[in-house]
Design an enzyme around this catalytic site. Sequence first.
Site, PDB file in Angstrom:
ATOM      1  N   TYR A  46       0.744  -1.129  -0.037  1.00  0.00           N
ATOM      2  CA  TYR A  46      -0.027   0.047   0.067  1.00  0.00           C
ATOM      3  C   TYR A  46       0.808   1.044  -0.020  1.00  0.00           C
ATOM      4  O   TYR A  46       1.762   1.562   0.870  1.00  0.00           O
ATOM      5  CB  TYR A  46      -0.910  -0.025   1.253  1.00  0.00           C
ATOM      6  CG  TYR A  46      -2.368   0.028   0.864  1.00  0.00           C
ATOM      7  CD1 TYR A  46      -2.932   0.893  -0.139  1.00  0.00           C
ATOM      8  CD2 TYR A  46      -3.110  -1.143   1.337  1.00  0.00           C
ATOM      9  CE1 TYR A  46      -4.334   0.946  -0.265  1.00  0.00           C
ATOM     10  CE2 TYR A  46      -4.354  -1.278   0.924  1.00  0.00           C
ATOM     11  CZ  TYR A  46      -5.042  -0.291   0.091  1.00  0.00           C
ATOM     12  OH  TYR A  46      -6.223  -0.362  -0.262  1.00  0.00           O
ATOM     13  N   GLU A  48      -0.507   4.816  -0.486  1.00  0.00           N
ATOM     14  CA  GLU A  48      -1.287   6.310  -0.829  1.00  0.00           C
ATOM     15  C   GLU A  48      -0.409   7.015  -0.407  1.00  0.00           C
ATOM     16  O   GLU A  48       0.419   7.164   0.671  1.00  0.00           O
ATOM     17  CB  GLU A  48      -2.542   5.753   0.095  1.00  0.00           C
ATOM     18  CG  GLU A  48      -3.581   5.262  -0.084  1.00  0.00           C
ATOM     19  CD  GLU A  48      -4.756   5.075   0.569  1.00  0.00           C
ATOM     20  OE1 GLU A  48      -4.719   6.095   1.232  1.00  0.00           O
ATOM     21  OE2 GLU A  48      -5.658   4.195   0.589  1.00  0.00           O
ATOM     22  N   ASP A 196      -4.979  14.713 -25.119  1.00  0.00           N
ATOM     23  CA  ASP A 196      -5.234  13.134 -24.801  1.00  0.00           C
ATOM     24  C   ASP A 196      -4.403  12.383 -25.890  1.00  0.00           C
ATOM     25  O   ASP A 196      -4.907  12.292 -27.057  1.00  0.00           O
ATOM     26  CB  ASP A 196      -6.630  12.673 -25.007  1.00  0.00           C
ATOM     27  CG  ASP A 196      -6.688  11.341 -24.647  1.00  0.00           C
ATOM     28  OD1 ASP A 196      -5.970  10.504 -24.571  1.00  0.00           O
ATOM     29  OD2 ASP A 196      -8.089  10.835 -24.066  1.00  0.00           O
ATOM     30  N   THR A 222      -2.513   7.008 -21.789  1.00  0.00           N
ATOM     31  CA  THR A 222      -2.384   5.625 -21.556  1.00  0.00           C
ATOM     32  C   THR A 222      -1.086   5.151 -22.037  1.00  0.00           C
ATOM     33  O   THR A 222      -0.286   5.613 -22.769  1.00  0.00           O
ATOM     34  CB  THR A 222      -3.637   5.082 -21.896  1.00  0.00           C
ATOM     35  OG1 THR A 222      -3.703   4.808 -23.331  1.00  0.00           O
ATOM     36  CG2 THR A 222      -5.238   5.148 -21.217  1.00  0.00           C
ATOM     37  N   LYS A 225      -1.128   1.301 -25.288  1.00  0.00           N
ATOM     38  CA  LYS A 225      -1.468   1.282 -26.765  1.00  0.00           C
ATOM     39  C   LYS A 225      -0.046   1.313 -27.512  1.00  0.00           C
ATOM     40  O   LYS A 225       0.510   0.427 -27.421  1.00  0.00           O
ATOM     41  CB  LYS A 225      -2.509   2.423 -27.175  1.00  0.00           C
ATOM     42  CG  LYS A 225      -3.775   2.416 -26.436  1.00  0.00           C
ATOM     43  CD  LYS A 225      -4.481   3.530 -26.580  1.00  0.00           C
ATOM     44  CE  LYS A 225      -6.070   3.539 -25.993  1.00  0.00           C
ATOM     45  NZ  LYS A 225      -6.314   3.837 -24.571  1.00  0.00           N
ATOM     46  N   ARG A 231      -1.443  -1.676 -18.548  1.00  0.00           N
ATOM     47  CA  ARG A 231      -2.526  -0.933 -18.541  1.00  0.00           C
ATOM     48  C   ARG A 231      -2.548   0.119 -17.403  1.00  0.00           C
ATOM     49  O   ARG A 231      -2.431  -0.441 -16.266  1.00  0.00           O
ATOM     50  CB  ARG A 231      -3.871  -1.721 -18.612  1.00  0.00           C
ATOM     51  CG  ARG A 231      -3.862  -2.888 -19.407  1.00  0.00           C
ATOM     52  CD  ARG A 231      -5.218  -3.570 -19.217  1.00  0.00           C
ATOM     53  NE  ARG A 231      -6.435  -2.703 -19.677  1.00  0.00           N
ATOM     54  CZ  ARG A 231      -6.794  -2.231 -20.914  1.00  0.00           C
ATOM     55  NH1 ARG A 231      -5.934  -3.014 -22.026  1.00  0.00           N
ATOM     56  NH2 ARG A 231      -7.315  -1.507 -21.410  1.00  0.00           N
TER      57      ARG A 231
HETATM   58  N1  DSN Z   1     -10.818   1.690 -25.186  1.00  0.00           N
HETATM   59  C1  DSN Z   1     -10.062   2.851 -25.727  1.00  0.00           C
HETATM   60  C2  DSN Z   1      -9.741   2.690 -27.270  1.00  0.00           C
HETATM   61  O1  DSN Z   1      -9.638   1.539 -27.795  1.00  0.00           O
HETATM   62  O2  DSN Z   1      -9.508   3.364 -27.848  1.00  0.00           O
HETATM   63  C3  DSN Z   1     -10.302   4.063 -25.550  1.00  0.00           C
HETATM   64  O3  DSN Z   1     -10.986   4.005 -24.332  1.00  0.00           O
END
Ligand code: DSN
Length: 390
Positions: A46, A48, A196, A222, A225, A231
């Site tokens: 933990y 925090e 984004d 994120t 990708k 993730r």
């Molecule tokens: N799920 C993501 C995507 O596939 O682009 C975006 O949230």
Amino acid sequence: MKDTQIKKLITAEGKRQKSVINLIASENYVSKDVLAALGSVLTNKYAEGYPGRRYYGGNEIIDKVETLAIDRALKLFKLKPDAWHVNVQLLSGSPANFALYSALVPIGGKIMGMKLTSGGHLTHGHPLSMTGKLWKPIQFELDPKTEVIDYDAIEKLAIQEKPDIIVAGFTAYPRVVDFKKFRSIADKCGALLHIDMSHFAGLVAGGVYPSPFPYADSVMTTTHKSLRGPRQAILFVKKDERGFDKKLDKMVIPGLFGGPHENNIAGVAIALKEADTPAFKKYAKQVIKNAQTLAKELQRLGWKIVSGGTDSHLILMDTFSSNGVTGSDASKKLEKAGIIVNMNTVPGDTRSVMDPSGIRLGTCAETTIGKKEKDMIKIAQKMDKVLRGK
Ligand code: DSN
């Protein structure tokens, strides 16, 4: 692993991943090192709070892990530590965008973003997302003729509506975004500019897509990708007299979130280091070459590609107007043939989100496993056969 039921399922999913052609634009395959970090003892802790300021004892090693992830994020995107602040704790893009708005935009303020059907994300102010309920959404669409961003129309709308924040960087938009133009629009209407970059962060890291950092007030990505990590999400805010750094950190914890998943954060740190190599630059270049080859071959075979092509890893294919195949049918037919895609709306779509007019394709995952242009041509030809029922 003693739990044979779960072990079997993990093995089966591994086999499935190896047996398909994965064209999901938002997926990728992480390295063994990233997987090892995710399954490590770091999950037991933990933590925090933030490095040096935790609510729990025993965090001297965890602090080093999180600091390393932050330092590597700054280094990868060529940012000065006195100019940008980084928070690596949020678990994915939606909560990260939510945290950012919560920190910087008063509830009831205006969020301006691209409509879902044009390629925007739910968290860019869609009415079904809390980002479209707690804040007033101002949504823009693409130029219906060219299917690319119409900066003049956005500027007009922004000056008329005076949003608190403009979100640029999208989830199903294949073209390069002109961040400088968005900056100038934001300045003209007194809005913050939030980028984004979840989809194209790896392409920015690889130097094959423009960096939004010279123009943004805040950036979210994120990490799973094109960046090819686990993730998780990273938030960057400008560090200056506006105090966004403190506002953001306070909103993440105690405002919204609890204990950070430090095993994920270690995986992010590894992925950021992996992305900071000549091999990753080569990878990013190949991702785009593959996407452009796939798009071109599909076009040659008679399929409509939204905006006429791609500048990134992502392709939107209008299967319905090309050949009367709906997005849902296309994705089911392709899945039966071992090609995994997701159905997607196309700009100006009049069909439902659950059975839209197109599919979205991406080349990040297949490029990771070594696919090149010649393979893309074969994939396009196989898709064509499957979709035409040949
Ligand atoms: N799920 C993501 C995507 O596939 O682009 C975006 O949230």
